[in-house]
Design an enzyme around this catalytic site. Structure first.
Site, PDB file in Angstrom:
ATOM      1  CD  GLU A 156      -3.122  -0.908   2.155  1.00 28.81           C
ATOM      2  OE1 GLU A 156      -2.895  -0.270   3.188  1.00 28.81           O
ATOM      3  OE2 GLU A 156      -4.223  -1.432   1.916  1.00 28.81           O
ATOM      4  CD  GLU A 309      -3.970  -6.077   2.698  1.00 27.67           C
ATOM      5  OE1 GLU A 309      -4.731  -5.439   3.446  1.00 27.67           O
ATOM      6  OE2 GLU A 309      -2.780  -5.791   2.515  1.00 27.67           O
TER       7      GLU A 309
HETATM    8  C1  GLA Z   1      -4.131  -2.677   4.986  1.00 29.97           C
HETATM    9  C2  GLA Z   1      -2.725  -3.216   5.049  1.00 29.97           C
HETATM   10  C3  GLA Z   1      -2.585  -4.467   5.868  1.00 29.97           C
HETATM   11  C4  GLA Z   1      -3.422  -4.389   7.102  1.00 29.97           C
HETATM   12  C5  GLA Z   1      -4.847  -4.121   6.712  1.00 29.97           C
HETATM   13  C6  GLA Z   1      -5.798  -4.131   7.885  1.00 29.97           C
HETATM   14  O1  GLA Z   1      -4.855  -3.079   3.915  1.00 29.97           O
HETATM   15  O2  GLA Z   1      -2.199  -3.447   3.769  1.00 29.97           O
HETATM   16  O3  GLA Z   1      -1.225  -4.637   6.185  1.00 29.97           O
HETATM   17  O4  GLA Z   1      -2.950  -3.377   7.923  1.00 29.97           O
HETATM   18  O5  GLA Z   1      -4.924  -2.869   6.109  1.00 29.97           O
HETATM   19  O6  GLA Z   1      -7.121  -3.939   7.467  1.00 29.97           O
END
Ligand code: GLA
Ligand code: ZN
Length: 681
Positions: A156, A309
């Site tokens: 991210e 994710e």
């Molecule tokens: C983000 C991050 C993860 C985690 C999630 C939790 O998407 O990429 O590492 O922290 O949030 O929801």
């Protein structure tokens, strides 16, 4: 597909989670249990190593890959692939201590302490060197490992700006490349305003929101910086392991990155989706989530994306995160598939024992084992994915597209309009998009920077910033037979945020066949009615309420479809249609209520004979989507309401995927999903 030649990326639907194995190295019994549970859950691809730097390089220059070797081998022994991350998203404390310049500097010039994650400066040479060193070792060590499926570069990427000397110098060089000399820059930024003229590049400090042009360029620069850093990270991976595709996980919200540009440089788009189910109206949440799925499919021109994710249960950073109701997890995963996913992963596999995310949902909770409801739900998703393998490369054909432009969003947010607070570019785009979701008409999201030729209808809501090439592309689309819909605030500024002179929507005025003379704004509870013009060519019959924005239009060649019904501008056109070449351009000058938008788009879709999906008159909360591969079509029917609902499929056409005769009437349980197919491959 642009994945490297020998990759099995699009050969099946993947299923897995972020596996933070490095947190559990001292718990060997947990590791053995994890693989037993992964097999039960039908896991096929796990994201590993994302935040592992401190365990991979505990001391400067001393690497400890043995634990990762063991993990990669164990994955392979279990028939599970690795989505192997580079560790830049969280660097070790020793690096910050030894070279403080790796830490970001804020706009007041303060260097940030070592904390949290994604806290590094994009340009610091030592950080770049360290990341090249570790990524090179990762690539050398695992390039031929049978478990390696995909590189997960960093995590991210944010667009948080850094104001250190090197980053500011970088900005000045970026500006020199863009403008060549200061006169051009001063003009582009309209810098005589408040004596903002620059006589030396060194005077430029991007900390002044009153200079809209400068701040827009600063946003562009920061987006480019993140991309530049990504390319730097990916270089050794691509050089050493050219057959392994590369991704980095994108996010839904406007994080300040121009993902259209970014996506050109990844082999696979992946993204992290965290909808707030059961907090507000689930149908609205479903529409918003669908919009983002379509956006991520759009980034690479329809190529399937990885939902890399998603929370299998609750998400602990949201203000409120409710338990997913029975069926919801399966529905949310199927929704991703329906919109073009080629894999579904969760954050996280096992709940962390400490730290900020210890109460974030996971496939395996603190209690452990396979007894929990969430675990059973995940098993169910695994079974669904295993049964739909050939969907992985399937496309999602659409004849409607919506233009989403990040630079436009930034310019709008920077602008001090008479209505300063509410811009809601994304919200308005979603309101337009929602109508197609409700009608079951597939829609693509596009940047507007490419060809529009394949579409019958293009929506470009709130396109405030219009560069000459965009104007030319839209005009060409309409001239050659396309239908375009624009809205209030369209065509006010050019790419440097300088206002188009001669009246808005200047660069599109001829095509839209109207001038915009003045615009009114409304606060809460205020508004004006809009009435259909008698005998209008689109067949609009409903009265609407306009709020927020109301442009007073003065058609030059356009036909007024609806006019204001009140205020001193009663009778002034609010909605117009203009024949232009072989096509038509519609302009919605006012922000209208949902019912009017639905009426407008229903009339337009009928007029254009847009192929409504295979199911007509969908009940509220139900939608359908089709994916197609080699002539075989999959129909997803999804119900986002908690009560069961019935739909009617075209007679004799759609059979359940499990086999059996074609069905006509289908009942979808509350939060239920069914998949049908028509024909053979
Ligand atoms: C983000 C991050 C993860 C985690 C999630 C939790 O998407 O990429 O590492 O922290 O949030 O929801
Ligand atoms: Zn910096």
């Amino acid at each position: 597909m642009t994945a490297p030649r020998r990759s099995p990326l699009f050969s099946r639907l993947w299923h897995g989670a972020d596996y933070n194995y490095e947190q559990w190295l001292d718990y060997p019994e947990v590791l053995a249990e994890d693989f037993r549970l992964m097999r039960l859950a039908g896991c096929t691809a796990m994201s590993v190593g994302i935040f592992s730097w401190a365990v991979l390089e505990p001391v400067d220059g001393e690497y400890t890959f043995e634990w990762l070797d063991g993990l990669m081998d164990e994955l392979d022994r279990n028939g599970i692939k690795a989505i192997l991350a580079t560790p830049s998203a969280a660097h070790p404390a020793w690096l910050s201590k030894q070279s403080p310049e790796v830490l970001r500097v804020d706009r007041e010039g303060r260097r940030m302490p070592h904390r949290h994650r994604q806290n590094f400066c994009w340009t610091a040479p030592v950080f770049r060197e360290k990341i090249t060193a570790i990524n090179t070792r990762l690539a050398d060590r695992y390039k031929d490992h049978p478990a390696l499926l995909l590189w997960h570069v960093s995590n991210e990427y944010p667009s948080t700006p850094c104001y250190c000397t090197t980053c500011l110098e970088g900005f000045r060089s970026w500006l020199k490349a863009r403008y060549g000399d200061l006169d051009k820059l001063n003009h582009a930024w309209w810098a005589t305003f408040w004596s903002h003229r620059f006589t030396d590049w060194e005077e430029i400090e991007p900390v002044d929101p009153s200079s809209n042009g400068m701040m827009l360029d600063w946003k562009r620069y920061n987006s480019d910086q993140a991309l530049d850093f990504f390319l730097h990270e990916a270089a050794p991976l691509r050089r050493i392991a050219p057959d392994i595709p590369v991704t980095t996980n994108f996010m839904a919200s406007d994080v300040g990155l121009d993902y259209w540009k970014f996506a050109e440089h990844v082999d696979l788009v992946s993204w992290d989706s965290y909808p707030e189910w059961h907090v507000g109206d689930d149908v609205q949440t479903a529409i918003k989530t669908a919009f983002f799925h379509d956006m991520h499919r759009g980034y690479k021109d329809g190529q399937p994306f990885y939902l890399i994710e998603s929370s299998p249960s609750q998400t602990n950073w949201q203000p409120l995160s409710r338990l997913k109701r029975p069926g919801l997890l399966n529905l949310a995963c199927a929704q991703a598939l329906a919109h073009g996913a080629m894999g579904v992963n969760y954050f996280q596999w096992r709940q962390s024992r400490g730290g900020e995310e210890k109460f974030h949902g996971a496939v395996v909770g603190h209690r452990g084992g396979e007894g929990a409801r969430v675990f059973k739900d995940v098993v169910e998703v695994g079974e669904m994915l295993a049964g739909l393998a050939d969907l992985a490369a399937a496309r999602t054909p659409a004849r409607v597209a919506l233009v989403y432009d990040y630079e436009n969003e930034w310019a709008l947010n920077l602008a001090y309009l008479p209505r300063k607070a509410f811009k809601e570019y994304q919200g308005v785009c979603i309101e337009h998009y929602a109508n197609f979701w409700r009608m079951g008409i597939p829609i693509d999201l596009i940047s507007g920077r490419g060809g529009l030729g394949g579409y019958a209808l293009v929506l470009a809501p709130m396109l405030h910033l219009v560069a000459p090439e965009t104007a030319a592309r839209l005009a060409e689309f309409v001239r050659s037979g396309g239908t375009l819909v624009t809205t209030f605030l369209t065509g006010w500024v050019g790419e440097s945020d300088l206002v188009h002179l001669g009246g808005y929507p200047a660069p599109l005025g001829e095509m839209l066949g109207t001038d915009m003379v003045e615009f009114d704004t409304f606060g809460a509870g205020q508004g004006v009615s809009i009435e259909p013009a008698p005998g209008n060519s689109l067949g609009l019959t409903e009265t609407a309420t306009a709020g927020r924005y109301a442009e007073l239009l003065a058609p030059t060649s356009a036909e007024p479809l609806a006019v204001y019904g009140g205020e001193f501008y009663r009778g002034v056109p609010a909605v117009t249609a203009n024949r232009y070449g072989a096509g038509t351009a519609y302009h919605l000058g006012a922000y209208t209520d949902e019912a009017f938008l639905a009426h407008f788009y229903h009339r337009l879709s009928t007029r254009l004979a847009l192929e409504i999906g295979p199911v007509h008159d969908l009940p509220d909360g139900v939608t359908t989507r089709v994916r197609e591969i080699d002539g075989k079509r999959y129909l997803f029917a999804m119900n986002f309401k908690s009560n069961s609902q019935t739909i009617h499929l075209e007679e004799g056409t759609w059979s359940p995927i499990a086999g059996g005769e074609p069905v006509g009437v289908v009942t979808l349980e509350g939060f239920g999903i069914k998949v049908f197919t028509n024909g053979s491959s």
